[in-house]
Design a protein around this motif. Structure first.
Motif, PDB file in Angstrom:
ATOM      1  N   THR A  95       0.897  -1.134  -0.059  1.00  0.00           N
ATOM      2  CA  THR A  95       0.121  -0.056   0.097  1.00  0.00           C
ATOM      3  C   THR A  95       0.844   1.196  -0.005  1.00  0.00           C
ATOM      4  OG1 THR A  95      -1.687  -1.198   1.350  1.00  0.00           O
ATOM      5  CG2 THR A  95      -1.844   1.311   1.218  1.00  0.00           C
ATOM      6  N   ALA A  96       0.817   2.258  -0.954  1.00  0.00           N
ATOM      7  CA  ALA A  96       1.509   3.583  -1.044  1.00  0.00           C
ATOM      8  C   ALA A  96       1.121   4.277  -0.173  1.00  0.00           C
ATOM      9  CB  ALA A  96       1.283   3.924  -2.433  1.00  0.00           C
ATOM     10  N   TYR A  97       1.895   5.062   0.658  1.00  0.00           N
ATOM     11  CA  TYR A  97       1.578   6.150   1.599  1.00  0.00           C
ATOM     12  C   TYR A  97       2.539   7.539   1.257  1.00  0.00           C
ATOM     13  CZ  TYR A  97      -0.734   2.920   4.324  1.00  0.00           C
ATOM     14  OH  TYR A  97      -1.610   1.932   5.042  1.00  0.00           O
ATOM     15  N   THR A  98       2.240   8.425   1.789  1.00  0.00           N
ATOM     16  CA  THR A  98       3.357   9.666   1.723  1.00  0.00           C
ATOM     17  C   THR A  98       4.719   9.270   2.354  1.00  0.00           C
ATOM     18  OG1 THR A  98       1.381  11.195   1.535  1.00  0.00           O
ATOM     19  CG2 THR A  98       3.625  12.086   1.916  1.00  0.00           C
ATOM     20  N   PRO A  99       5.761   9.392   1.776  1.00  0.00           N
ATOM     21  CA  PRO A  99       6.969   8.826   1.973  1.00  0.00           C
ATOM     22  C   PRO A  99       7.846   9.759   3.021  1.00  0.00           C
ATOM     23  CG  PRO A  99       7.263   9.231  -0.103  1.00  0.00           C
ATOM     24  CD  PRO A  99       5.865   9.557   0.202  1.00  0.00           C
ATOM     25  N   ALA A 100       7.502  11.061   2.734  1.00  0.00           N
ATOM     26  CA  ALA A 100       8.196  12.453   3.246  1.00  0.00           C
ATOM     27  C   ALA A 100       9.606  12.186   2.874  1.00  0.00           C
ATOM     28  CB  ALA A 100       8.144  12.257   4.868  1.00  0.00           C
ATOM     29  N   SER A 101      10.585  12.489   3.705  1.00  0.00           N
ATOM     30  CA  SER A 101      11.887  12.490   3.175  1.00  0.00           C
ATOM     31  C   SER A 101      12.584  11.148   2.908  1.00  0.00           C
ATOM     32  CB  SER A 101      12.828  13.132   4.084  1.00  0.00           C
ATOM     33  OG  SER A 101      12.557  14.445   4.017  1.00  0.00           O
TER      34      SER A 101
ATOM     35  N   GLY B 203      14.297  -2.516 -11.887  1.00  0.00           N
ATOM     36  CA  GLY B 203      13.570  -3.770 -12.006  1.00  0.00           C
ATOM     37  C   GLY B 203      12.561  -3.524 -10.517  1.00  0.00           C
ATOM     38  N   LEU B 204      12.606  -2.454 -10.124  1.00  0.00           N
ATOM     39  CA  LEU B 204      11.668  -2.368  -8.681  1.00  0.00           C
ATOM     40  C   LEU B 204      10.089  -2.460  -9.107  1.00  0.00           C
ATOM     41  CD1 LEU B 204      13.981   0.375  -7.337  1.00  0.00           C
ATOM     42  CD2 LEU B 204      13.727  -1.693  -6.408  1.00  0.00           C
ATOM     43  N   PRO B 205       9.446  -3.010  -7.926  1.00  0.00           N
ATOM     44  CA  PRO B 205       8.125  -2.922  -8.146  1.00  0.00           C
ATOM     45  C   PRO B 205       7.518  -1.535  -8.113  1.00  0.00           C
ATOM     46  CG  PRO B 205       8.755  -3.444  -5.613  1.00  0.00           C
ATOM     47  CD  PRO B 205       9.784  -3.355  -6.700  1.00  0.00           C
ATOM     48  N   MET B 206       6.750  -1.229  -8.964  1.00  0.00           N
ATOM     49  CA  MET B 206       6.571   0.296  -9.209  1.00  0.00           C
ATOM     50  C   MET B 206       5.077   0.503  -8.949  1.00  0.00           C
ATOM     51  SD  MET B 206       9.131   1.936  -9.872  1.00  0.00           S
ATOM     52  CE  MET B 206       8.818   3.427 -10.338  1.00  0.00           C
ATOM     53  N   GLU B 207       3.984  -0.329  -8.832  1.00  0.00           N
ATOM     54  CA  GLU B 207       2.731  -0.129  -8.540  1.00  0.00           C
ATOM     55  C   GLU B 207       2.359   0.571  -7.481  1.00  0.00           C
ATOM     56  OE1 GLU B 207      -1.283  -2.965  -7.817  1.00  0.00           O
ATOM     57  OE2 GLU B 207       0.612  -3.792  -7.880  1.00  0.00           O
ATOM     58  N   GLY B 208       1.821   1.547  -7.540  1.00  0.00           N
ATOM     59  CA  GLY B 208       1.498   2.800  -6.786  1.00  0.00           C
ATOM     60  C   GLY B 208       2.383   3.741  -6.425  1.00  0.00           C
ATOM     61  N   VAL B 209       3.590   3.559  -7.184  1.00  0.00           N
ATOM     62  CA  VAL B 209       4.707   4.819  -6.886  1.00  0.00           C
ATOM     63  C   VAL B 209       4.465   5.835  -7.777  1.00  0.00           C
ATOM     64  CG1 VAL B 209       7.195   5.150  -7.444  1.00  0.00           C
ATOM     65  CG2 VAL B 209       6.355   2.817  -6.335  1.00  0.00           C
ATOM     66  N   ARG B 210       4.273   7.103  -7.169  1.00  0.00           N
ATOM     67  CA  ARG B 210       4.187   8.468  -7.866  1.00  0.00           C
ATOM     68  C   ARG B 210       5.357   9.215  -7.040  1.00  0.00           C
ATOM     69  NH1 ARG B 210      -0.197  13.315  -7.430  1.00  0.00           N
ATOM     70  NH2 ARG B 210       0.538  14.537  -8.959  1.00  0.00           N
ATOM     71  N   ILE B 211       6.215   9.671  -8.091  1.00  0.00           N
ATOM     72  CA  ILE B 211       7.534  10.554  -7.731  1.00  0.00           C
ATOM     73  C   ILE B 211       6.845  11.991  -8.107  1.00  0.00           C
ATOM     74  CG2 ILE B 211       9.606  11.360  -7.795  1.00  0.00           C
ATOM     75  CD1 ILE B 211       9.339   8.434  -6.919  1.00  0.00           C
ATOM     76  N   ALA B 212       6.688  12.890  -7.197  1.00  0.00           N
ATOM     77  CA  ALA B 212       6.236  14.267  -7.397  1.00  0.00           C
ATOM     78  C   ALA B 212       7.528  15.482  -7.187  1.00  0.00           C
ATOM     79  CB  ALA B 212       5.184  14.715  -6.517  1.00  0.00           C
ATOM     80  N   ASP B 213       8.505  15.224  -6.399  1.00  0.00           N
ATOM     81  CA  ASP B 213       9.630  16.017  -6.350  1.00  0.00           C
ATOM     82  C   ASP B 213      10.752  15.086  -5.841  1.00  0.00           C
ATOM     83  OD1 ASP B 213       9.219  15.088  -3.708  1.00  0.00           O
ATOM     84  OD2 ASP B 213       9.124  17.297  -2.867  1.00  0.00           O
ATOM     85  N   GLY B 214      11.847  15.691  -5.574  1.00  0.00           N
ATOM     86  CA  GLY B 214      13.163  14.913  -5.209  1.00  0.00           C
ATOM     87  C   GLY B 214      13.196  14.789  -3.799  1.00  0.00           C
ATOM     88  N   SER B 215      12.645  15.884  -2.970  1.00  0.00           N
ATOM     89  CA  SER B 215      13.087  15.821  -1.559  1.00  0.00           C
ATOM     90  C   SER B 215      12.056  15.179  -0.709  1.00  0.00           C
ATOM     91  CB  SER B 215      12.930  17.396  -1.164  1.00  0.00           C
ATOM     92  OG  SER B 215      11.803  18.105  -1.460  1.00  0.00           O
TER      93      SER B 215
END
Length: 464
Positions: free
Chosen positions: A116-122, A339-351
């Protein structure tokens, strides 16, 4: 008089920044965890397999040597029995997830909501760092240059977030590229041609799109610019929150003009923005530390400015626009290429300051395991940059001396209001390297949430 392009061709001066080519920013910060991992004794007095057996002090092997399978597989039952009661702690908020992976085999040893994807912060900085290393390699350096312009000289930003105007040896130390060194080299080159005056312009066009992060001008991050000094800080601090300039490129150019004047070069008029000719003759340059060092610093101190620069450098290497959107797409593509599991991954910024970032605990644990894989050695700085529990960076003041996990856990922290995360590695008593991702959302007491996450990581180091 202006400095003509033709006169620069014969005498380019390159002033490489005083940088160290190897080692972490905190030299020696991993000694404690190596010693503890090697000196751990099993019941019955047997030293761990691979540890020295001769009389005298035990010689600690590198922690990454734990990648080789040494001993029985970690017990799923032991981890589950130890982790599950701790995951019930109300300090972890309304939603939480956990994943523990054996770095040597890639096998998941424990999972709870791990997909399950969550906000990861830093903790998203781990992903940013891995993508940059995959795109550019650990030895890549970022240059800041001075080139000949049509009516003087042009200061051209390459995107080095660690360029400093501080005196040599102050603050960040010799690994920072120095604006003073660049002024020295430029003044020498001008004077060698009998030029004592010039006009100065600046070029920050290597990055595009909005400079302001979606959170706006903030003490945690400067406007993202290809040209800045001391991360746009308005005081003499070198990390942590600080008031920032709204014009990092123009401020950098003005400081450079002052440095040239101190060296006897008259700078005529005000600095102005321009775009340098791609074929302009180079006058002088300084280079950043290797990318591996930038990654280590970004992770150890959770440096937002470096992280955003790493994302944009990844965009440039990938042929995408060096803005927030282009950087996010480039980082995503590089991670998928690992080759990482990308389901649910969303990159919005770098920090990780953007709450739109989304990853899972399983993604973080597997990314760290991939960074430990001998087949992807260029990702190793992702591991060496992680703060050491109780010793360095954002974990220096966590894990008191009496706490389990001290020195054997190293991890990237993540903190936003209502969000607390921790992802890293743990060395077990048998010397086995495990990776983990713990994510908590809906937390109301950040300090209590951090303590709960620290207990989870300590369990991985002991029960694992």
């Amino acid at each position: 008089m202006g400095f003509a392009a033709a006169s620069a061709v014969a005498g380019i001066v390159i002033a490489t920044g005083a940088v160290a080519a190897s080692g972490p920013w905190d030299g020696g910060q991993r000694k404690a965890e190596r010693v503890r991992a090697a000196a751990a004794v099993r019941p019955g007095g047997d030293a761990p397999r691979g540890a020295a057996r001769a009389a005298g002090p035990v010689t600690a092997p590198p922690v990454l040597g734990a990648l080789r399978t040494r001993g029985a597989a970690a017990s799923r039952e032991s981890l589950a029995g130890a982790l599950e009661p701790l995951l019930g702690d109300s300090a972890l908020g309304t939603d939480h997830a956990a994943s523990v992976v054996d770095a040597a085999t890639g096998e998941q040893l424990y999972g709870s909501g791990e997909g399950t994807a969550y906000t990861p912060a830093s903790t998203i900085k781990i992903a940013t760092a891995a993508a940059a290393l995959a795109a550019l390699g650990p030895e890549h350096r970022i240059e800041t240059t001075v080139v000949a312009g049509s009516d003087g000289i042009v200061l051209v930003g390459g995107g080095d977030p660690t360029l400093t105007a501080a005196p040599s040896g102050k603050g960040g130390g010799p690994r920072f590229a120095s604006l003073s060194d660049l002024a020295d080299a430029t003044a020498r080159s001008l004077k060698a041609r009998g030029t004592a005056r010039t006009r100065l312009a600046y070029d920050a066009s290597r990055y595009s799109g909005p400079a302001l992060h979606p959170i706006g001008l903030n003490v945690n991050i400067a406007p993202v610019s290809a040209l800045m000094v001391d991360e746009g800080r308005l005081d003499d601090s070198f990390r942590g929150p600080a008031d920032r300039t709204a014009e990092p490129a123009a401020d950098a150019a003005r400081k450079f003009a002052d440095l040239l004047r101190e060296r006897g070069v008259e700078v005529e008029g005000d600095v102005s923005e321009t775009r340098a000719d791609a074929k302009a003759a180079r006058v002088a340059a300084v280079a950043s530390a290797p990318l591996a060092d930038l990654v280590e610093r970004a992770l150890t101190y959770s440096d937002n400015d470096i992280a955003e620069a790493l994302a944009r450098q990844t965009a440039l290497a990938s042929g995408r626009p060096a803005d927030f959107e282009g950087a996010a797409k480039a980082v995503t593509d590089r991670l998928a290429g690992l080759g990482l599991p990308m389901e649910g991954v969303r990159i919005a910024d770098g920090s990780g300051l953007d709450r739109a970032d989304q990853v899972s605990a399983g993604f973080l644990a597997r990314l760290l395991a991939r960074s430990a894989d001998p087949r992807t050695p260029r990702l190793r700085p992702v591991l060496t940059g992680l703060p050491v529990a109780g010793f360095s960076g954002t974990l220096r003041d966590r894990y008191p001396r009496e706490n389990a996990g001290r020195a054997t856990v190293r991890a990237k922290t993540g903190t936003l209001t209502g969000v607390n995360t921790l992802a890293g590695t743990a060395v077990t008593p048998s010397g086995r390297l495990l990776t983990f991702g713990f994510m908590a959302s809906g937390t109301t007491d950040g300090d209590a949430a951090q303590r709960a996450l620290d207990r989870l990581a300590a369990v991985v180091a002991t029960a694992g």
